[in-house]
Enzyme design. Structure first.
Site, PDB file in Angstrom:
ATOM      1  N   THR A   8       0.952  -1.391   0.026  1.00 38.22           N
ATOM      2  CA  THR A   8       0.064   0.055   0.046  1.00 38.22           C
ATOM      3  C   THR A   8       0.919   1.203   0.056  1.00 38.22           C
ATOM      4  O   THR A   8       2.151   1.116   0.293  1.00 38.22           O
ATOM      5  CB  THR A   8      -1.082   0.051   1.342  1.00 38.22           C
ATOM      6  OG1 THR A   8      -0.113   0.200   2.488  1.00 38.22           O
ATOM      7  CG2 THR A   8      -1.864  -1.248   1.251  1.00 38.22           C
ATOM      8  N   SER A   9       0.372   2.326  -0.445  1.00 41.62           N
ATOM      9  CA  SER A   9       1.232   3.623  -0.562  1.00 41.62           C
ATOM     10  C   SER A   9       1.538   4.284   0.610  1.00 41.62           C
ATOM     11  O   SER A   9       2.301   4.873   0.774  1.00 41.62           O
ATOM     12  CB  SER A   9       0.580   4.437  -1.616  1.00 41.62           C
ATOM     13  OG  SER A   9       0.342   3.855  -2.778  1.00 41.62           O
ATOM     14  N   THR A  10       0.393   4.330   1.676  1.00 39.71           N
ATOM     15  CA  THR A  10       0.679   4.665   3.086  1.00 39.71           C
ATOM     16  C   THR A  10       0.287   3.923   4.167  1.00 39.71           C
ATOM     17  O   THR A  10      -0.192   3.027   4.133  1.00 39.71           O
ATOM     18  CB  THR A  10      -0.201   6.052   2.938  1.00 39.71           C
ATOM     19  OG1 THR A  10      -1.441   5.672   3.117  1.00 39.71           O
ATOM     20  CG2 THR A  10       0.038   7.169   1.954  1.00 39.71           C
ATOM     21  N   GLN A  13      -3.489   2.825   5.295  1.00 34.94           N
ATOM     22  CA  GLN A  13      -4.131   1.981   4.451  1.00 34.94           C
ATOM     23  C   GLN A  13      -3.890   0.472   4.918  1.00 34.94           C
ATOM     24  O   GLN A  13      -3.912  -0.628   4.052  1.00 34.94           O
ATOM     25  CB  GLN A  13      -3.694   1.929   3.014  1.00 34.94           C
ATOM     26  CG  GLN A  13      -3.833   3.186   2.385  1.00 34.94           C
ATOM     27  CD  GLN A  13      -3.181   3.407   0.823  1.00 34.94           C
ATOM     28  OE1 GLN A  13      -2.096   2.887   0.598  1.00 34.94           O
ATOM     29  NE2 GLN A  13      -4.024   4.015   0.003  1.00 34.94           N
TER      30      GLN A  13
END
Length: 184
Positions: A8-10, A13
């Site tokens: 996930t990007s962050t 999440q």
């Protein structure tokens, strides 16, 4: 052996990461590498570890194409590295499996379409921002650290270091130093 990769990007999440783990486990992945980093500006260390880990005959499994690659070029590099090791790639949401010629063809087509869609979306976003700027409606991203100025100053006056302030407020250390310098 099926080897999973989840990203996930962050850090926020977590539900998305948990869902990827669930799907990869259900698929039969015996080992899963996962990370929470942006694919754009960050090194994907766990992806590198996964590629190093897989051996001839293994299949690297991802839930979605965008969890693996940034662009068609990036996808092609990853696939080439896997092919050198005689490792397949399986993308669950598209039912693509590069262990067959048809799967490799579909992966290239879908990768090209995904990159095209992203470029169109970014062009629309730039147009919208330009229009909002022309109408004096665009203010950019809200400066999160500056909104915490009172808390930064209060924590600093109570003897906390910049590192402690940054950690407790969830902002960058350089933002703390900037706020303190401007307040001095």
């Amino acid at each position: 052996m099926l080897v999973g990769y989840a990203r996930t990007s962050t850090i926020e999440q977590t539900a998305g990461l948990e869902a990827q783990h669930r799907d990869l486990t259900a698929q039969g992945c015996e080992k899963i590498f996962s990370e929470q980093v942006s694919s754009i500006n960050s090194k994907r260390m766990e992806l590198e570890r996964a590629i190093e880990f897989v051996r001839e005959g293994d299949v690297l499994v991802v839930t979605r194409l965008d969890r693996l690659a940034r662009s068609v070029g990036d996808l092609n590099q990853i696939v080439a590295r896997l092919q050198e090791k005689l490792v397949g790639l399986k993308i669950l949401d598209m039912a693509i499996d590069t262990t067959s010629p048809t799967g490799r063809l579909l992966m290239n087509l879908v990768g090209s379409i995904a990159q095209f869609e992203r470029e169109i979306m970014l062009a629309r976003q730039r147009e919208g921002i330009a229009k909002a700027k022309a109408e004096h409606k665009f203010k950019g991203r809200a400066p999160t650290a500056r909104r915490k100025l009172p808390q930064v100053l209060e924590l600093h006056s109570s003897g906390k270091t910049a590192i402690e302030i940054a950690a407790s407020l969830g902002i960058g250390r350089s933002s703390v130093y900037r706020i303190l310098a401007e307040a001095a």
